[in-house]
Design an enzyme around this catalytic site. Structure first.
Site, mmCIF file in Angstrom:
data_model
loop_
_atom_site.group_PDB
_atom_site.id
_atom_site.type_symbol
_atom_site.label_atom_id
_atom_site.label_comp_id
_atom_site.label_asym_id
_atom_site.label_seq_id
_atom_site.Cartn_x
_atom_site.Cartn_y
_atom_site.Cartn_z
ATOM 1 C CD GLU A 77 7.403 42.062 12.085
ATOM 2 O OE1 GLU A 77 7.576 42.503 13.241
ATOM 3 O OE2 GLU A 77 6.840 40.971 11.845
ATOM 4 C CG HIS A 86 7.137 38.849 8.728
ATOM 5 N ND1 HIS A 86 7.790 39.041 9.935
ATOM 6 C CD2 HIS A 86 7.928 38.008 8.001
ATOM 7 C CE1 HIS A 86 8.920 38.349 9.915
ATOM 8 N NE2 HIS A 86 9.028 37.714 8.768
ATOM 9 C CB CYS A 145 12.077 38.747 7.868
ATOM 10 S SG CYS A 145 11.565 37.730 6.473
HETATM 11 N N1 PCA Z 1 10.952 34.864 5.595
HETATM 12 C C1 PCA Z 1 12.016 34.534 6.537
HETATM 13 C C2 PCA Z 1 13.284 34.772 5.784
HETATM 14 C C3 PCA Z 1 12.921 35.004 4.380
HETATM 15 C C4 PCA Z 1 11.456 35.115 4.365
HETATM 16 O O1 PCA Z 1 10.781 35.417 3.392
HETATM 17 C C5 PCA Z 1 11.908 35.319 7.833
HETATM 18 O O2 PCA Z 1 10.792 35.541 8.309
HETATM 19 O O3 PCA Z 1 12.926 35.719 8.398
#
Ligand code: PCA
Length: 203
Positions: A79, A162, A138
Protein backbone atom coordinates in the site's frame (compact mmCIF):
# COMPACT_ATOMS: atom_id res chain seq x y z
CA UNK A 1 21.43 -2.93 12.24
CA UNK A 2 18.18 -1.21 11.28
CA UNK A 3 15.38 -1.65 13.77
CA UNK A 4 12.19 -2.85 12.11
CA UNK A 5 8.75 -2.65 13.69
CA UNK A 6 6.57 -5.45 12.32
CA UNK A 7 2.90 -5.58 13.30
CA UNK A 8 -0.06 -7.85 12.65
CA UNK A 9 -3.75 -7.73 13.51
CA UNK A 10 -5.85 -10.18 15.48
CA UNK A 11 -9.20 -11.68 14.42
CA UNK A 12 -12.12 -9.47 13.34
CA UNK A 13 -15.59 -9.97 11.89
CA UNK A 14 -16.24 -13.68 11.42
CA UNK A 15 -12.55 -14.54 10.92
CA UNK A 16 -11.21 -16.77 13.69
CA UNK A 17 -7.64 -16.12 12.62
CA UNK A 18 -5.96 -13.21 10.88
CA UNK A 19 -3.43 -14.21 8.24
CA UNK A 20 -1.23 -11.25 9.14
CA UNK A 21 -0.50 -12.81 12.55
CA UNK A 22 0.05 -16.27 11.05
CA UNK A 23 2.54 -14.74 8.60
CA UNK A 24 4.31 -12.64 11.24
CA UNK A 25 4.90 -15.75 13.35
CA UNK A 26 6.18 -17.65 10.32
CA UNK A 27 8.58 -14.81 9.45
CA UNK A 28 9.96 -14.88 12.99
CA UNK A 29 10.59 -18.64 12.83
CA UNK A 30 13.24 -18.08 10.17
CA UNK A 31 14.39 -14.52 10.47
CA UNK A 32 17.18 -12.82 8.50
CA UNK A 33 19.78 -12.06 11.15
CA UNK A 34 20.58 -8.66 9.69
CA UNK A 35 17.68 -6.70 11.18
CA UNK A 36 16.59 -6.09 14.73
CA UNK A 37 12.88 -6.74 15.19
CA UNK A 38 10.18 -5.27 17.38
CA UNK A 39 6.87 -7.09 16.82
CA UNK A 40 3.34 -6.43 17.97
CA UNK A 41 -0.08 -8.04 17.64
CA UNK A 42 -2.76 -5.34 17.65
CA UNK A 43 -6.50 -5.81 18.12
CA UNK A 44 -8.79 -4.59 15.33
CA UNK A 45 -9.91 -1.57 17.34
CA UNK A 46 -9.38 2.04 16.20
CA UNK A 47 -8.93 3.58 19.67
CA UNK A 48 -6.65 0.86 20.99
CA UNK A 49 -4.40 0.92 17.93
CA UNK A 50 -4.02 4.71 18.15
CA UNK A 51 -2.98 4.54 21.82
CA UNK A 52 -0.60 1.63 21.42
CA UNK A 53 1.04 3.02 18.27
CA UNK A 54 1.83 6.30 20.05
CA UNK A 55 3.71 4.30 22.65
CA UNK A 56 5.37 1.68 20.45
CA UNK A 57 6.68 4.03 17.76
CA UNK A 58 8.93 5.79 20.24
CA UNK A 59 11.13 2.69 20.60
CA UNK A 60 13.87 3.85 18.19
CA UNK A 61 12.21 2.38 15.13
CA UNK A 62 13.82 2.92 11.69
CA UNK A 63 11.17 1.25 9.52
CA UNK A 64 7.60 0.17 10.30
CA UNK A 65 6.07 -2.65 8.27
CA UNK A 66 2.42 -3.27 9.07
CA UNK A 67 0.63 -6.43 7.94
CA UNK A 68 -3.12 -6.94 7.49
CA UNK A 69 -5.53 -9.41 5.96
CA UNK A 70 -7.29 -8.72 2.64
CA UNK A 71 -9.92 -11.44 2.05
CA UNK A 72 -10.34 -12.13 -1.65
CA UNK A 73 -6.96 -10.75 -2.71
CA UNK A 74 -4.78 -13.16 -4.66
CA UNK A 75 -1.55 -11.25 -4.20
CA UNK A 76 0.38 -9.18 -1.69
CA UNK A 77 -0.66 -5.54 -2.07
CA UNK A 78 2.00 -3.04 -1.02
CA UNK A 79 0.00 0.00 0.00
CA UNK A 80 1.44 3.31 -1.15
CA UNK A 81 -1.04 5.66 0.53
CA UNK A 82 -2.82 6.08 3.86
CA UNK A 83 -5.86 8.40 3.84
CA UNK A 84 -7.38 10.49 6.61
CA UNK A 85 -10.75 8.76 6.50
CA UNK A 86 -12.19 5.94 8.58
CA UNK A 87 -15.33 3.95 9.06
CA UNK A 88 -16.38 0.91 11.02
CA UNK A 89 -16.75 -2.18 8.91
CA UNK A 90 -20.54 -2.30 9.00
CA UNK A 91 -20.95 1.41 8.22
CA UNK A 92 -21.77 2.94 4.87
CA UNK A 93 -19.57 5.60 3.34
CA UNK A 94 -21.62 8.52 4.62
CA UNK A 95 -20.72 7.66 8.21
CA UNK A 96 -17.00 7.96 7.58
CA UNK A 97 -14.97 10.38 9.68
CA UNK A 98 -11.46 11.80 9.57
CA UNK A 99 -8.94 9.74 11.53
CA UNK A 100 -7.22 12.89 12.75
CA UNK A 101 -9.40 16.02 12.76
CA UNK A 102 -6.66 18.47 11.78
CA UNK A 103 -4.45 15.98 9.94
CA UNK A 104 -3.49 16.14 6.26
CA UNK A 105 -5.68 14.27 3.77
CA UNK A 106 -3.11 11.55 3.09
CA UNK A 107 0.45 10.31 3.59
CA UNK A 108 2.52 8.50 1.00
CA UNK A 109 5.06 5.78 1.73
CA UNK A 110 8.59 6.70 0.66
CA UNK A 111 9.79 3.12 0.82
CA UNK A 112 10.68 1.37 -2.50
CA UNK A 113 7.38 -0.48 -2.87
CA UNK A 114 7.70 -0.94 -6.64
CA UNK A 115 11.13 -2.50 -6.26
CA UNK A 116 9.88 -4.76 -3.47
CA UNK A 117 6.89 -5.89 -5.55
CA UNK A 118 9.27 -6.70 -8.42
CA UNK A 119 11.61 -8.61 -6.12
CA UNK A 120 8.68 -10.68 -4.90
CA UNK A 121 7.38 -11.43 -8.40
CA UNK A 122 10.90 -12.44 -9.46
CA UNK A 123 10.75 -15.09 -6.70
CA UNK A 124 7.34 -16.29 -7.89
CA UNK A 125 5.34 -14.41 -5.24
CA UNK A 126 2.39 -12.42 -6.68
CA UNK A 127 2.66 -8.79 -5.55
CA UNK A 128 1.62 -5.32 -6.73
CA UNK A 129 1.76 -1.75 -5.49
CA UNK A 130 -1.74 -0.60 -4.49
CA UNK A 131 -2.98 2.97 -4.06
CA UNK A 132 -5.99 2.45 -1.84
CA UNK A 133 -5.89 0.51 1.42
CA UNK A 134 -9.60 1.03 2.17
CA UNK A 135 -11.04 2.96 5.13
CA UNK A 136 -10.74 0.38 7.91
CA UNK A 137 -7.98 -0.42 10.40
CA UNK A 138 -5.36 -1.30 7.80
CA UNK A 139 -5.52 2.14 6.25
CA UNK A 140 -5.72 3.66 9.75
CA UNK A 141 -2.51 2.08 11.05
CA UNK A 142 -0.66 3.18 7.92
CA UNK A 143 -1.94 6.76 8.15
CA UNK A 144 -1.39 7.01 11.91
CA UNK A 145 2.18 5.73 11.74
CA UNK A 146 3.08 8.42 9.24
CA UNK A 147 1.19 11.03 11.23
CA UNK A 148 2.75 10.16 14.60
CA UNK A 149 6.21 10.00 13.01
CA UNK A 150 5.72 13.43 11.40
CA UNK A 151 4.23 15.09 14.49
CA UNK A 152 6.92 13.77 16.80
CA UNK A 153 9.84 14.04 14.38
CA UNK A 154 10.54 10.33 14.69
CA UNK A 155 11.68 9.98 11.07
CA UNK A 156 10.17 6.51 10.68
CA UNK A 157 9.63 5.10 7.19
CA UNK A 158 6.48 3.03 6.92
CA UNK A 159 4.70 0.62 4.62
CA UNK A 160 1.55 -1.44 4.83
CA UNK A 161 1.15 -4.89 3.27
CA UNK A 162 -2.32 -6.30 2.60
CA UNK A 163 -1.99 -10.10 2.58
CA UNK A 164 -4.06 -12.84 0.89
CA UNK A 165 -5.84 -15.38 3.06
CA UNK A 166 -4.08 -18.68 3.74
CA UNK A 167 -5.49 -21.94 2.30
CA UNK A 168 -6.35 -23.20 5.81
CA UNK A 169 -8.62 -20.16 6.29
CA UNK A 170 -10.64 -20.75 3.13
CA UNK A 171 -10.77 -24.51 2.68
CA UNK A 172 -13.86 -25.10 4.82
CA UNK A 173 -15.67 -21.92 3.79
CA UNK A 174 -15.87 -23.13 0.17
CA UNK A 175 -16.34 -19.58 -1.12
CA UNK A 176 -13.67 -19.86 -3.78
CA UNK A 177 -11.64 -17.04 -2.20
CA UNK A 178 -8.08 -16.72 -3.42
CA UNK A 179 -5.36 -17.83 -1.01
CA UNK A 180 -1.58 -18.07 -0.77
CA UNK A 181 0.42 -20.44 1.46
CA UNK A 182 1.66 -18.78 4.64
CA UNK A 183 5.30 -19.63 3.91
CA UNK A 184 5.05 -18.00 0.46
CA UNK A 185 3.71 -14.77 1.95
CA UNK A 186 6.26 -14.93 4.78
CA UNK A 187 9.03 -15.27 2.19
CA UNK A 188 7.76 -12.04 0.58
CA UNK A 189 8.08 -10.26 3.93
CA UNK A 190 11.60 -11.68 4.42
CA UNK A 191 12.66 -10.27 1.03
CA UNK A 192 11.65 -6.84 2.32
CA UNK A 193 13.57 -7.33 5.56
CA UNK A 194 16.67 -8.35 3.59
CA UNK A 195 16.37 -5.24 1.45
CA UNK A 196 15.94 -3.01 4.50
CA UNK A 197 19.04 -4.60 6.03
CA UNK A 198 20.99 -3.82 2.86
CA UNK A 199 19.66 -0.31 2.19
CA UNK A 200 18.56 1.30 5.45
CA UNK A 201 21.12 2.52 7.91
CA UNK A 202 20.29 2.40 11.58
CA UNK A 203 20.40 5.68 13.44
N1 PCA B 1 -7.74 -6.26 7.73
C1 PCA B 1 -8.68 -5.16 7.88
C2 PCA B 1 -8.52 -4.71 9.30
C3 PCA B 1 -7.68 -5.69 9.98
C4 PCA B 1 -7.18 -6.58 8.92
O1 PCA B 1 -6.35 -7.47 9.08
C5 PCA B 1 -8.46 -4.06 6.86
O2 PCA B 1 -8.15 -4.37 5.70
O3 PCA B 1 -8.61 -2.88 7.17
Amino acid sequence: MPRVFLTAFGPYGDWETNVSWLVLQQVMRDLPSTVEMVTRLYPVDFAEVAVRLERDLTKDIDVAIHLGQAPGAGRIDLEAVGINWARERHQRGEDARPLVAAGPAAYRSDLPLGKWAQMMRAQGIPAEVSHHAGTYLCNAIHYLTHHISTERNLDIQAAFLHLPLAPEQVVDRRTGDASLPIETTAQGVRLILDDIAAEVHAR
